[in-house]
Design an enzyme around this catalytic site. Structure first.
Site, mmCIF file in Angstrom:
data_model
loop_
_atom_site.group_PDB
_atom_site.id
_atom_site.type_symbol
_atom_site.label_atom_id
_atom_site.label_comp_id
_atom_site.label_asym_id
_atom_site.label_seq_id
_atom_site.Cartn_x
_atom_site.Cartn_y
_atom_site.Cartn_z
ATOM 1 N N HIS A 48 -41.972 20.699 76.829
ATOM 2 C CA HIS A 48 -40.833 20.918 77.627
ATOM 3 C C HIS A 48 -39.549 20.472 76.779
ATOM 4 O O HIS A 48 -39.176 19.203 76.780
ATOM 5 C CB HIS A 48 -40.934 19.782 78.779
ATOM 6 C CG HIS A 48 -39.857 20.338 80.061
ATOM 7 N ND1 HIS A 48 -40.160 20.162 81.162
ATOM 8 C CD2 HIS A 48 -38.846 20.864 79.755
ATOM 9 C CE1 HIS A 48 -39.432 20.557 81.872
ATOM 10 N NE2 HIS A 48 -38.148 20.906 81.192
ATOM 11 N N ARG A 52 -31.761 26.005 73.950
ATOM 12 C CA ARG A 52 -30.396 26.588 74.190
ATOM 13 C C ARG A 52 -30.531 27.770 73.142
ATOM 14 O O ARG A 52 -30.863 28.708 73.493
ATOM 15 C CB ARG A 52 -29.344 25.525 74.057
ATOM 16 C CG ARG A 52 -29.614 24.153 74.606
ATOM 17 C CD ARG A 52 -29.526 24.186 76.081
ATOM 18 N NE ARG A 52 -29.388 22.987 76.619
ATOM 19 C CZ ARG A 52 -29.829 22.564 77.691
ATOM 20 N NH1 ARG A 52 -30.495 23.496 78.810
ATOM 21 N NH2 ARG A 52 -29.655 21.543 78.395
ATOM 22 N N GLU A 140 -39.824 26.899 83.492
ATOM 23 C CA GLU A 140 -39.960 25.554 84.516
ATOM 24 C C GLU A 140 -39.335 26.333 85.798
ATOM 25 O O GLU A 140 -37.926 26.827 85.732
ATOM 26 C CB GLU A 140 -39.447 24.512 83.968
ATOM 27 C CG GLU A 140 -38.571 23.847 84.863
ATOM 28 C CD GLU A 140 -37.492 22.489 83.991
ATOM 29 O OE1 GLU A 140 -37.398 21.438 84.707
ATOM 30 O OE2 GLU A 140 -36.953 22.882 83.132
ATOM 31 N N HIS A 167 -40.128 22.874 88.514
ATOM 32 C CA HIS A 167 -39.343 21.585 88.717
ATOM 33 C C HIS A 167 -39.098 21.369 90.170
ATOM 34 O O HIS A 167 -38.608 22.119 90.874
ATOM 35 C CB HIS A 167 -38.125 21.949 88.022
ATOM 36 C CG HIS A 167 -36.985 20.999 88.143
ATOM 37 N ND1 HIS A 167 -36.197 20.582 87.267
ATOM 38 C CD2 HIS A 167 -36.389 20.280 89.344
ATOM 39 C CE1 HIS A 167 -35.241 19.688 87.842
ATOM 40 N NE2 HIS A 167 -35.473 19.508 88.979
ATOM 41 N N ASP A 272 -38.659 16.857 77.957
ATOM 42 C CA ASP A 272 -37.507 17.509 78.729
ATOM 43 C C ASP A 272 -36.096 17.465 78.045
ATOM 44 O O ASP A 272 -35.166 17.253 78.634
ATOM 45 C CB ASP A 272 -37.379 17.047 80.129
ATOM 46 C CG ASP A 272 -36.221 17.820 81.014
ATOM 47 O OD1 ASP A 272 -36.252 18.948 80.732
ATOM 48 O OD2 ASP A 272 -35.969 17.542 82.170
ATOM 49 N N HIS A 276 -26.759 18.517 75.792
ATOM 50 C CA HIS A 276 -25.528 18.962 76.109
ATOM 51 C C HIS A 276 -24.558 18.114 75.412
ATOM 52 O O HIS A 276 -24.753 16.844 75.137
ATOM 53 C CB HIS A 276 -25.093 18.679 77.639
ATOM 54 C CG HIS A 276 -25.799 19.490 78.757
ATOM 55 N ND1 HIS A 276 -25.787 20.744 79.103
ATOM 56 C CD2 HIS A 276 -27.082 18.850 79.463
ATOM 57 C CE1 HIS A 276 -26.876 20.827 79.844
ATOM 58 N NE2 HIS A 276 -27.577 19.865 80.201
HETATM 59 O O1 DOR Z 1 -31.697 17.392 83.566
HETATM 60 C C1 DOR Z 1 -31.931 18.495 83.454
HETATM 61 N N1 DOR Z 1 -31.254 19.304 82.617
HETATM 62 N N2 DOR Z 1 -33.037 18.700 83.939
HETATM 63 C C2 DOR Z 1 -33.521 20.080 84.096
HETATM 64 O O2 DOR Z 1 -34.649 20.454 84.638
HETATM 65 C C3 DOR Z 1 -32.976 21.166 83.308
HETATM 66 C C4 DOR Z 1 -32.062 20.497 82.093
HETATM 67 C C5 DOR Z 1 -31.305 21.496 81.283
HETATM 68 O O3 DOR Z 1 -31.528 22.513 81.166
HETATM 69 O O4 DOR Z 1 -29.950 20.959 81.221
HETATM 70 ZN ZN ZN Z 2 -36.390 20.918 81.856
#
Ligand code: DOR
Ligand code: ZN
Length: 396
Positions: A48, A52, A140, A167, A272, A276
């Site tokens: 997971h 990007r 997901e 999710h 996960d 960002h």
């Molecule tokens: O906090 C999250 N960010 N949860 C997710 O399931 C997606 C992810 C994202 O892609 O930024």
């Molecule tokens: Zn995710």
């Protein structure tokens, strides 16, 4: 080729590993090789990650994400399809897999998105991709997502003829607001899991509540824990402030402690990894980076006896390979890929974002203790010290 303390069939043995054509030919007490300090574990599989790239290459690229994975002892990643643009047809799936073939440091597999736009043709698209590539899952899949195109009704889940990773947060219990743990209720996860379990068997991403973990472990479905739901809580708001948002949100300390104590319930540990930039986090976006620190933090925890190495290896390598069908991955065994990692448990480090490789430039684990890999082997070649790009995209 190398010798040391190898994790083999559920325990540590002193032995050597002989490699031929990228696979393990022989493991044995008499096999000669360079003697290594530390322990030798199977390389991790992180099912997971969000690498990007495309129009979000300021946050992360396949190249930067995969070198982070490599430095974190991960040999295979499963990238998630909520990219911009999303992975919702054969053409874009192929474009990304081919990009990864050139740019990835570690082996690479990609999930297909299920969106309102591709729902009608989903099984056709799955078949077309599967003729050429190894498609781990459709996922997901979001029951709840900021982008309406990603929100899928429960009733549609049964139509997909492939493994689905979900999710699970029910939209009725999700409100917008900061910090998000005050607005995205734990009921959102619990209700969504209950409804999904009535429909069928799935793989559930990043479970964050005791109730959901207990329900799934009694069913035929499988689930992941992510490191942040086991190590961080709402209380970390005073330490990391606006960086706190992640979906599902961090929970109260007593629940987080319960989850870590019941680590055995999960099938998989997956990061996960959702990078960002700090400026974007200030605006309230959700997601934590984690692919580079997950294995190192958990090796440290295992070295302190908080979890066992056996459980860790099961959840970070053996089970991901079994659940998603990655043949010849996941174990240090004869005939499997020679993918393994050397950790020297004496070399405990303090995590600093400035030393990590993600483009996002921060970590919620600043100051945490970890044991990073000394050496990482993919198909028998040391790829960390040499920074060799040996990554392959998984094909049929
Ligand atoms: O906090 C999250 N960010 N949860 C997710 O399931 C997606 C992810 C994202 O892609 O930024
Ligand atoms: Zn995710």
């Amino acid at each position: 080729m190398i010798r040391g303390k190898i994790f083999y069939k559920g325990k540590f043995i002193e032995a050597g590993i002989e490699v031929e054509d990228g696979k393990i030919k022989r493991i044995g007490k008499l096999v000669k090789g360079r003697e290594l300090d530390g322990i030798i574990l199977p390389a991790g599989i992180d099912v997971h990650v969000h690498f990007r790239d495309f129009r979000e290459s300021h946050k992360e690229t396949i190249e930067s994400g995969s070198i982070s994975a490599l430095y974190g002892g991960i040999c295979l990643v499963v990238d998630q399809p909520n990219t911009n643009p999303p992975i919702e047809n054969f053409e874009i799936y192929e474009e990304r897999v081919k990009k990864a073939e050139k740019e990835s440091y570690v082996d690479y597999a990609l999930n297909l998105a299920l969106t309102k736009r591709n729902l009608e043709k989903i099984n056709e698209t799955i078949s077309k991709i599967s003729e050429k590539y190894f498609l781990p899952a459709v996922g997901e899949v979001f029951i709840q997502h900021n982008d309406e195109n990603f929100q899928i009704d429960y009733g549609e889940l049964g139509k997909v003829k492939h493994k689905l990773t979900i999710h699970a947060e029910d939209p009725k219990f999700v409100q917008k607001g900061n910090p998000n743990f005050l607005y995205r209720k734990r009921e959102a996860e619990i209700v969504a899991i209950k409804k999904c379990l009535e429909i069928g068997n799935f793989h559930f991403c990043h479970i964050s509540t005791k109730d959901a973990a207990e329900m799934i472990s009694k069913s035929k479905s499988t689930f992941e824990f992510s490191p942040h739901h086991l190590l961080l809580s709402e209380e970390d708001y005073s330490r990391i402030g606006y960086l706190i948002n992640v979906n599902p949100p961090l929970r109260k300390k007593y629940e987080v402690e319960w989850l870590l104590k019941n680590f055995c319930l999960a099938d998989v540990l997956a990061s996960d990894h959702a990078p960002h930039l700090v400026e974007e986090k200030k605006e309230g976006v959700s997601g934590f980076p984690g692919v580079e620190v997950m294995y190192p933090i958990f090796v440290y925890l295992a070295s302190k006896g908080l979890i066992s190495f056996k459980e860790l290896v099961e959840k970070i390598a053996i089970n991901p390979a079994k659940i998603f069908g990655f043949q010849d991955y996941g174990e240090i065994e004869e005939k499997k890929y020679a993918n393994f990692v050397v950790f020297d448990l004496k070399k405990v480090e303090t995590i600093r974002a400035s030393k990590l490789h993600s483009l996002c430039g921060w970590t919620p684990y600043e100051g945490f203790k970890a044991v990073f890999p000394e050496e990482v082997y993919i198909r028998g070649e040391e790829v960390k010290k040499s920074e060799t790009k040996l990554g392959k995209s998984l094909r049929r």
